[in-house]
Design an enzyme around this catalytic site. Structure first.
Site, PDB file in Angstrom:
ATOM      1  N   GLY A  39       0.928 -31.221  24.646  1.00 17.07           N
ATOM      2  CA  GLY A  39       1.869 -31.234  23.535  1.00 17.07           C
ATOM      3  C   GLY A  39       1.382 -30.528  22.271  1.00 17.07           C
ATOM      4  O   GLY A  39       2.172 -30.066  21.458  1.00 17.07           O
ATOM      5  N   ASP A  95       0.646 -33.860  18.966  1.00 14.02           N
ATOM      6  CA  ASP A  95       2.018 -33.508  18.620  1.00 14.02           C
ATOM      7  C   ASP A  95       2.740 -34.625  17.881  1.00 14.02           C
ATOM      8  O   ASP A  95       3.401 -34.399  16.890  1.00 14.02           O
ATOM      9  CB  ASP A  95       2.799 -33.092  19.886  1.00 14.02           C
ATOM     10  CG  ASP A  95       2.645 -34.079  21.043  1.00 14.02           C
ATOM     11  OD1 ASP A  95       2.029 -35.154  20.863  1.00 14.02           O
ATOM     12  OD2 ASP A  95       3.151 -33.773  22.135  1.00 14.02           O
ATOM     13  N   ASP A  98       3.478 -42.016  18.277  1.00 14.84           N
ATOM     14  CA  ASP A  98       4.573 -42.887  18.691  1.00 14.84           C
ATOM     15  C   ASP A  98       4.083 -44.334  18.600  1.00 14.84           C
ATOM     16  O   ASP A  98       4.134 -44.935  17.540  1.00 14.84           O
ATOM     17  CB  ASP A  98       5.009 -42.472  20.103  1.00 14.84           C
ATOM     18  CG  ASP A  98       6.258 -43.185  20.585  1.00 14.84           C
ATOM     19  OD1 ASP A  98       7.071 -43.600  19.739  1.00 14.84           O
ATOM     20  OD2 ASP A  98       6.432 -43.329  21.806  1.00 14.84           O
ATOM     21  N   LYS A 126       6.821 -40.948  14.323  1.00 12.88           N
ATOM     22  CA  LYS A 126       8.090 -41.664  14.464  1.00 12.88           C
ATOM     23  C   LYS A 126       8.045 -42.963  13.689  1.00 12.88           C
ATOM     24  O   LYS A 126       7.053 -43.690  13.771  1.00 12.88           O
ATOM     25  CB  LYS A 126       8.323 -42.015  15.939  1.00 12.88           C
ATOM     26  CG  LYS A 126       9.099 -40.971  16.692  1.00 12.88           C
ATOM     27  CD  LYS A 126       9.551 -41.543  18.018  1.00 12.88           C
ATOM     28  CE  LYS A 126       9.568 -40.447  19.050  1.00 12.88           C
ATOM     29  NZ  LYS A 126       9.994 -40.961  20.369  1.00 12.88           N
ATOM     30  N   PHE A 147      14.096 -39.245  20.836  1.00 12.34           N
ATOM     31  CA  PHE A 147      13.230 -38.493  21.735  1.00 12.34           C
ATOM     32  C   PHE A 147      13.351 -37.011  21.400  1.00 12.34           C
ATOM     33  O   PHE A 147      14.413 -36.415  21.521  1.00 12.34           O
ATOM     34  CB  PHE A 147      13.581 -38.748  23.197  1.00 12.34           C
ATOM     35  CG  PHE A 147      12.554 -38.182  24.122  1.00 12.34           C
ATOM     36  CD1 PHE A 147      11.390 -38.887  24.409  1.00 12.34           C
ATOM     37  CD2 PHE A 147      12.728 -36.921  24.684  1.00 12.34           C
ATOM     38  CE1 PHE A 147      10.422 -38.346  25.242  1.00 12.34           C
ATOM     39  CE2 PHE A 147      11.758 -36.377  25.518  1.00 12.34           C
ATOM     40  CZ  PHE A 147      10.610 -37.092  25.801  1.00 12.34           C
ATOM     41  N   VAL A 148      12.237 -36.420  20.966  1.00 12.06           N
ATOM     42  CA  VAL A 148      12.275 -35.024  20.527  1.00 12.06           C
ATOM     43  C   VAL A 148      11.589 -34.096  21.532  1.00 12.06           C
ATOM     44  O   VAL A 148      10.706 -34.513  22.286  1.00 12.06           O
ATOM     45  CB  VAL A 148      11.626 -34.852  19.134  1.00 12.06           C
ATOM     46  CG1 VAL A 148      12.484 -35.506  18.062  1.00 12.06           C
ATOM     47  CG2 VAL A 148      10.207 -35.419  19.099  1.00 12.06           C
ATOM     48  N   ASP A 154       7.692 -31.870  25.460  1.00 12.38           N
ATOM     49  CA  ASP A 154       8.480 -31.636  26.672  1.00 12.38           C
ATOM     50  C   ASP A 154       9.410 -32.785  27.021  1.00 12.38           C
ATOM     51  O   ASP A 154       9.264 -33.900  26.523  1.00 12.38           O
ATOM     52  CB  ASP A 154       7.541 -31.436  27.866  1.00 12.38           C
ATOM     53  CG  ASP A 154       6.939 -32.757  28.325  1.00 12.38           C
ATOM     54  OD1 ASP A 154       6.312 -33.433  27.481  1.00 12.38           O
ATOM     55  OD2 ASP A 154       7.116 -33.126  29.500  1.00 12.38           O
ATOM     56  N   ARG A 160       9.033 -26.982  26.206  1.00  9.98           N
ATOM     57  CA  ARG A 160       7.865 -26.858  25.326  1.00  9.98           C
ATOM     58  C   ARG A 160       7.875 -25.561  24.519  1.00  9.98           C
ATOM     59  O   ARG A 160       7.299 -25.473  23.446  1.00  9.98           O
ATOM     60  CB  ARG A 160       6.566 -26.858  26.147  1.00  9.98           C
ATOM     61  CG  ARG A 160       6.199 -28.178  26.758  1.00  9.98           C
ATOM     62  CD  ARG A 160       4.758 -28.128  27.264  1.00  9.98           C
ATOM     63  NE  ARG A 160       4.515 -29.136  28.285  1.00  9.98           N
ATOM     64  CZ  ARG A 160       4.221 -30.414  28.019  1.00  9.98           C
ATOM     65  NH1 ARG A 160       4.160 -30.831  26.774  1.00  9.98           N
ATOM     66  NH2 ARG A 160       4.008 -31.274  28.991  1.00  9.98           N
TER      67      ARG A 160
HETATM   68  P1  5GP Z   1       1.643 -42.970  21.900  1.00 10.02           P
HETATM   69  O1  5GP Z   1       0.369 -43.309  22.619  1.00 10.02           O
HETATM   70  O2  5GP Z   1       1.476 -42.770  20.420  1.00 10.02           O
HETATM   71  O3  5GP Z   1       2.737 -43.932  22.224  1.00 10.02           O
HETATM   72  O4  5GP Z   1       2.161 -41.672  22.602  1.00 10.02           O
HETATM   73  C1  5GP Z   1       2.044 -40.438  22.114  1.00 10.02           C
HETATM   74  C2  5GP Z   1       2.431 -39.470  23.207  1.00 10.02           C
HETATM   75  O5  5GP Z   1       3.687 -39.826  23.801  1.00 10.02           O
HETATM   76  C3  5GP Z   1       2.648 -38.105  22.610  1.00 10.02           C
HETATM   77  O6  5GP Z   1       1.440 -37.373  22.606  1.00 10.02           O
HETATM   78  C4  5GP Z   1       3.711 -37.520  23.514  1.00 10.02           C
HETATM   79  O7  5GP Z   1       3.076 -36.932  24.629  1.00 10.02           O
HETATM   80  C5  5GP Z   1       4.513 -38.710  23.981  1.00 10.02           C
HETATM   81  N1  5GP Z   1       5.753 -38.871  23.171  1.00 10.02           N
HETATM   82  C6  5GP Z   1       6.031 -39.866  22.311  1.00 10.02           C
HETATM   83  N2  5GP Z   1       7.237 -39.698  21.736  1.00 10.02           N
HETATM   84  C7  5GP Z   1       7.736 -38.550  22.240  1.00 10.02           C
HETATM   85  C8  5GP Z   1       8.960 -37.820  22.020  1.00 10.02           C
HETATM   86  O8  5GP Z   1       9.860 -38.168  21.246  1.00 10.02           O
HETATM   87  N3  5GP Z   1       9.112 -36.663  22.725  1.00 10.02           N
HETATM   88  C9  5GP Z   1       8.164 -36.214  23.605  1.00 10.02           C
HETATM   89  N4  5GP Z   1       8.439 -35.072  24.228  1.00 10.02           N
HETATM   90  N5  5GP Z   1       7.003 -36.873  23.828  1.00 10.02           N
HETATM   91  C10 5GP Z   1       6.795 -38.018  23.151  1.00 10.02           C
HETATM   92 MG    MG Z   2       0.903 -35.978  24.105  1.00 10.11          MG
END
Ligand code: 5GP
Ligand code: MG
Length: 173
Positions: A39, A95, A98, A126, A147-148, A154, A160
């Site tokens: 990402g 990227d 979340d 987010k 969801f972006v 992706d 991407r």
């Molecule tokens: P976390 O461990 O913070 O929950 O997850 C982060 C990872 O989840 C990011 O690096 C990404 O790969 C994926 N992710 C979280 N939200 C999104 C979203 O809205 N779109 C996409 N494409 N990937 C996301």
């Molecule tokens: Mg990621």
């Protein structure tokens, strides 16, 4: 698909972010940028070109597997491509922030490897999604809980390559 952040706005924000990073690393310690693939692709490429002090660039891969109701999700960190980071100041780039689980785990992993410090930059954060307390040092944009895709992000490995951040139709949450 709706455009959430146009390419021009990303470019402008990266200019400011690079300046902020430059100030944070004043004194020019040995900095290694570590991107989390896949990402981080565009974010790392566009940001390092704006950084005006010498940096090394390296990557890790993190794969997460969604858990079920009974077994929690699992995160695998692949760091076989990392050079020796002993004594280096790491700027870890992802990227999107979340839940915060990925970055929390990778920061701990890097500290275990003996880095001098870790600062974290994310292109997107987010709101209302974080499950573990984690404060990134640099944030490009704060976005709503949608969801972006695009600019490295992706959906099923598609999208991407888009030069902007978009929201897929019906892509709530
Ligand atoms: P976390 O461990 O913070 O929950 O997850 C982060 C990872 O989840 C990011 O690096 C990404 O790969 C994926 N992710 C979280 N939200 C999104 C979203 O809205 N779109 C996409 N494409 N990937 C996301
Ligand atoms: Mg990621």
């Amino acid at each position: 698909m709706d455009v959430l952040i146009p390419a021009e706005q990303i470019r402008e924000r990266l200019d400011a972010l690079a300046a902020e990073i430059g100030r944070a690393y004043e004194g020019k310690p040995p900095v290694t940028v570590v991107g989390i693939l896949n990402g981080c692709l565009m974010f790392v490429a566009d940001l390092v070109r704006r950084i005006d002090f010498p940096v090394r660039v390296a990557f890790v891969t993190a794969s997460s597997y969604r858990g079920t109701a009974t077994s929690p999700g699992r995160l695998e960190i692949h760091d076989g491509l990392l050079p020796d980071l002993t004594g280096r100041h790491v700027l870890l780039l992802d990227d999107i922030l979340d839940t915060g689980k990925t970055l929390t785990r990778i920061v701990a992993h890097l500290l275990d490897r003996g880095v001098a410090s870790v600062k974290v930059g994310v292109l997107l954060r987010k709101v209302g999604r974080q499950e573990v307390p984690f404060e990134p040092d640099f944030v490009g944009f704060t976005i709503p809980d949608k969801f972006v895709i695009g600019y490295g992000l992706d959906f099923n490995d598609e999208y991407r390559h888009l030069p902007y951040i978009g929201v897929l139709e019906g892509g709530e949450g």
